[in-house]
Write a protein that holds these residues in place. Structure first.
Motif: not given
Length: 403
Positions: A29, A34, A36, A39, A42-43, A83-85, A87-88
């Protein structure tokens, strides 16, 4: 399947298994937003089977940052965090935000202000002066933790992890070496535990039963005269009696002195020297091991200390950290009375390690604890043995190279 890989309750949240990706600085970051890349980072753990992944060191205020590029929990960060949450959650895992204020570790060059500590203090690693924080500022920090927790709730996080370890600001109040205050926040361990209890209480008031509330707590920090297990047990007992936390993640070490006490294993002196300004490199090569400390690695190296906390907990679950790489480590920890297990370096090496342990119980971790991943936090945190992460792309096949 064993109970380790069955769903488990953490406060108001049910995790699909008991394995948590521990917070490890990400370096993805660069503008404090945040990306891509963050993301995708963590994905990989979510798709690899963890019950929950932890976004490392989200600052409760700009003055609480410990390194460039960290996300400050604010309304401006909400779109990216959402967006991050999303995706997870789409990959079937839960996600936690680690909330922290760096205190003595916050560099003035980054924050623009003098770092704060319980009492006047000179950071032995950076030689930076830290001024004593006022009572009014303490109250402001407590509110900042609450506001950060609200941002996490609004962004769809399942949990927050309050960073009460590694001699960041809350942890430094627990240290008799750093905390020499004469008011209600200093003196006895009950007084020195006041700040972490007040932060946990306020965050619980904000969170209610919407998300889980975890705290990362030092059992000992490796500094002579500082936090040791006898007083850490009392702090844990006080937090448990308050019933404000759903779980405690037990840790060791500090970001102030001899950081290898947390990591154990090889000391990457040459690599650290390589990322330092040229004028500092000879000193790092000469004194790096003395400054960082030398502590041999062994599996489950925090277990002996952590098992002391098990009989004290009445309201709070325990998360075991430190050298957990194999399925039998999880089984051992569960038999010892721990509820969840945090993995860091082993998942950097193999993001799908949890799936491997489930499907191939006899599989062995490929992490060799060379600790060169520590140095990658100055760029993008990754395992140096992973060519895709290190170089950015897989090697083309022979036929592709010919064409």
């Amino acid at each position: 399947m064993s109970d380790v890989f069955s769903p488990a309750r953490l406060g108001p949240v049910t995790l699909r298994n008991r394995v948590i990706k521990a917070a490890t600085s990400e370096g993805r970051s660069p503008s404090g937003e945040v990306t891509d890349d963050l993301i995708a980072f963590h994905l990989a753990f979510a798709e690899g089977g963890v019950g929950m992944t932890t976004v490392a060191y989200c600052c409760v205020s700009p003055q609480g940052a410990s390194a460039p590029g960290q996300i400050v929990m604010s309304n401006a960060a909400l779109p990216g965090l959402s967006r991050l949450t999303d995706a997870i959650h789409g990959a079937g895992a839960a996600i936690s935000a680690q909330l922290g204020h760096a205190g003595v570790v916050a560099p003035r060059k980054l924050t623009g202000v003098t770092a704060v500590a319980p009492s006047r203090f000179v950071n032995p690693t950076s030689m930076a002066y830290c001024r004593a924080i006022t009572v009014e500022e303490i109250r402001a920090v407590i509110k900042q933790f609450g506001l950060a927790a609200q941002v996490a709730i609004d962004a769809g996080f399942d949990a927050v992890e309050l960073h009460f370890g590694h001699l960041y600001l809350p942890s430094s109040f627990l240290s008799p070496l750093i905390n020499r205050r004469k008011d209600s926040y200093g003196g006895s361990i009950d007084n020195r535990s006041r700040l972490v209890r007040e932060i946990a209480q306020h965050v619980r008031e904000v969170a209610g039963d919407q998300i889980a509330v975890i705290a990362k707590l030092d059992m000992d920090d490796g500094l002579p005269g500082s936090i040791w297990i006898d007083e850490a047990l009392r702090t844990a007992q006080l937090l448990d009696s308050d019933a404000t936390l759903d779980a405690l993640e037990l840790t060791q070490g500090s970001s102030v002195f001899k950081p290898m006490y947390l990591f154990r294993g090889d000391v990457p002196v040459k690599e650290f020297a390589g990322v330092m300004p040229p004028a500092l490199r000879p000193a790092v090569r000469l004194f790096g091991k003395r400054t960082m400390g030398v502590y041999p690695y062994q599996d489950m190296y925090m277990l002996d200390a952590a098992r002391q906390f098990v009989p004290l907990m009445r309201n709070t679950k325990l998360i075991l950290l430190g050298g957990i790489t194999e399925r039998e480590h999880l089984e051992t920890g569960l038999a010892e009375g721990f509820d969840f297990f945090a993995m860091g370096r082993a998942l950097l090496r193999e993001p799908d390690r949890v799936n491997s342990m489930m499907l191939q119980p006899d599989s062995r971790s490929r992490c060799n604890h060379n600790n060169k991943c520590m140095v990658t936090v100055f760029g993008r945190t990754h395992c140096v043995l992973d060519p895709v992460q290190r170089y950015g792309a897989a090697v083309p096949s022979a036929s592709e190279q010919l064409t």
